[in-house]
Design a protein around this motif. Structure first.
Motif, short mmCIF file in Angstrom:
data_model
loop_
_atom_site.label_atom_id
_atom_site.label_comp_id
_atom_site.label_asym_id
_atom_site.label_seq_id
_atom_site.Cartn_x
_atom_site.Cartn_y
_atom_site.Cartn_z
N LEU A 54 70.34 41.10 52.70
CA LEU A 54 69.56 41.55 53.92
C LEU A 54 70.12 41.66 55.44
O LEU A 54 69.28 40.62 55.14
CB LEU A 54 68.37 42.02 54.15
CG LEU A 54 68.33 43.59 54.25
CD1 LEU A 54 68.95 44.59 53.90
CD2 LEU A 54 66.73 44.04 53.51
N THR A 55 70.89 42.37 56.44
CA THR A 55 71.18 41.90 57.53
C THR A 55 71.03 43.70 58.67
O THR A 55 70.49 44.28 58.07
CB THR A 55 72.45 41.38 57.90
OG1 THR A 55 73.36 42.41 57.55
CG2 THR A 55 73.38 40.18 56.37
N THR A 109 60.81 35.83 54.58
CA THR A 109 60.58 34.28 55.02
C THR A 109 59.17 33.88 54.68
O THR A 109 58.13 35.00 55.04
CB THR A 109 60.94 33.51 56.23
OG1 THR A 109 62.27 33.84 56.55
CG2 THR A 109 60.07 32.31 55.94
N ALA A 110 59.01 33.82 53.00
CA ALA A 110 57.39 33.24 51.88
C ALA A 110 56.34 34.47 52.18
O ALA A 110 55.38 34.27 51.95
CB ALA A 110 56.72 32.55 53.50
N HIS A 111 57.41 35.49 52.36
CA HIS A 111 57.30 37.00 52.07
C HIS A 111 57.69 37.99 50.99
O HIS A 111 58.34 37.81 51.07
CB HIS A 111 55.37 37.67 53.02
CG HIS A 111 54.77 38.09 52.92
ND1 HIS A 111 53.33 38.17 53.07
CD2 HIS A 111 54.92 40.04 52.96
CE1 HIS A 111 52.28 39.57 52.19
NE2 HIS A 111 53.55 39.82 52.14
N SER A 112 57.17 38.18 50.20
CA SER A 112 58.06 39.21 49.78
C SER A 112 57.26 40.99 49.25
O SER A 112 56.25 40.79 49.43
CB SER A 112 58.06 38.72 47.36
OG SER A 112 59.06 38.03 47.74
N VAL A 164 67.81 38.20 57.64
CA VAL A 164 66.39 38.88 57.49
C VAL A 164 65.45 38.78 55.72
O VAL A 164 64.72 38.74 56.23
CB VAL A 164 65.39 40.83 57.97
CG1 VAL A 164 66.45 40.24 59.66
CG2 VAL A 164 66.86 41.35 56.95
N GLY A 165 66.43 38.72 55.18
CA GLY A 165 65.61 37.91 54.03
C GLY A 165 67.14 38.63 52.84
O GLY A 165 67.83 38.67 52.49
N ILE A 198 62.14 43.44 48.04
CA ILE A 198 62.55 42.45 49.18
C ILE A 198 62.26 41.16 49.83
O ILE A 198 61.06 41.39 50.08
CB ILE A 198 62.84 43.25 50.81
CG1 ILE A 198 64.37 44.58 50.90
CG2 ILE A 198 63.47 42.35 51.75
CD1 ILE A 198 63.21 45.46 51.72
N SER A 199 62.83 39.82 49.74
CA SER A 199 61.71 39.06 49.94
C SER A 199 61.78 38.70 51.45
O SER A 199 64.01 38.36 51.65
CB SER A 199 62.78 37.72 49.20
OG SER A 199 61.72 36.43 49.12
#
Length: 213
Positions: free
Chosen positions: A93-94, A41-44, A204-205, A38-39
């Motif tokens: 992903l929502t 914002t600027a973090h996975s 969300v990602g 899961i990615s």
């Protein structure tokens, strides 16, 4: 205390995301069935039972933007090869909160549905429940890390009438226990993306889900 995928998802559902520091968090798989990425914002977040050192070494070997490394096709292909798993696509992903009261359209629950979408859902979710409307279905089940997930299907001859939005909204009324409900949409499926966002689902990602063969 070591983080779990469930705790990360629960926080994200309430608007609390991993720090946007360019990092990658590796956590154990929540079940044998589900592994993936899961990615945010600027973090996975990589959820796998493989060696975390392998994950980090493989990411470091890629010649690409570090922020994009976990969704780079070469990393995903290496992940699939190492685990012997399969995947379909990278999804948006929502998530949405539950809504009180009855759904905004007439539905009837199907006890033993044979809809193809339902058959797919049962391969990836537990406790699957299905409701039918005139021209479509809405599905709920427990998916990754036990989260409630929904999917909808609209018949081709009744599209462009707002039924997709109504079915996605119905899922928010039907989700058990008043908790959040998640959904994935393929990025290229613009109709589905629009329907879920119109129903109040928040992006969300991105998610790449790897399923066992």
């Amino acid at each position: 205390m070591r983080q779990t995928l469930a705790s990360i998802l629960n926080a994200a559902a309430h608007g609390h995301f991993p720090p946007p520091d360019g990092g990658t968090t590796v956590v154990p798989q929540p079940s044998y069935r589900d592994a993936g990425v899961i990615s945010f914002t600027a973090h996975s977040v990589v959820f796998t039972d493989e060696d975390p050192q392998w994950v980090r070494a493989t990411l470091a070997s890629l010649d690409c933007d570090e922020l994009a490394a976990t969704m780079n096709p070469r990393f995903l292909a290496a992940f699939l090869t190492r685990t012997g798993r399969s995947t379909d696509t990278i999804d948006l992903l929502t998530v949405a909160s539950a809504l009180p009261g009855d759904p905004p359209l007439e539905l009837h629950e199907l006890a033993d549905p044979d809809h193809p979408r339902v058959s797919r859902a049962r391969k990836r979710r537990d406790d699957v429940q299905v409701w039918a409307a005139d021209g479509g279905v809405v599905i709920l089940g427990r998916g990754v890390a036990g989260r409630w997930e929904t999917a909808i299907e609209v018949d081709e001859d009744v599209r462009h009438r707002g039924l997709g939005r109504a079915l996605a909204t119905a899922a928010r009324h039907l989700v058990p226990d008043g908790g959040p409900v998640w959904s994935q949409q393929a990025a290229g499926n613009a109709r589905s993306v629009r329907a879920f966002q119109a129903a109040g689902f928040r992006p969300v990602g991105a998610e790449a889900l790897f399923t066992a063969a």
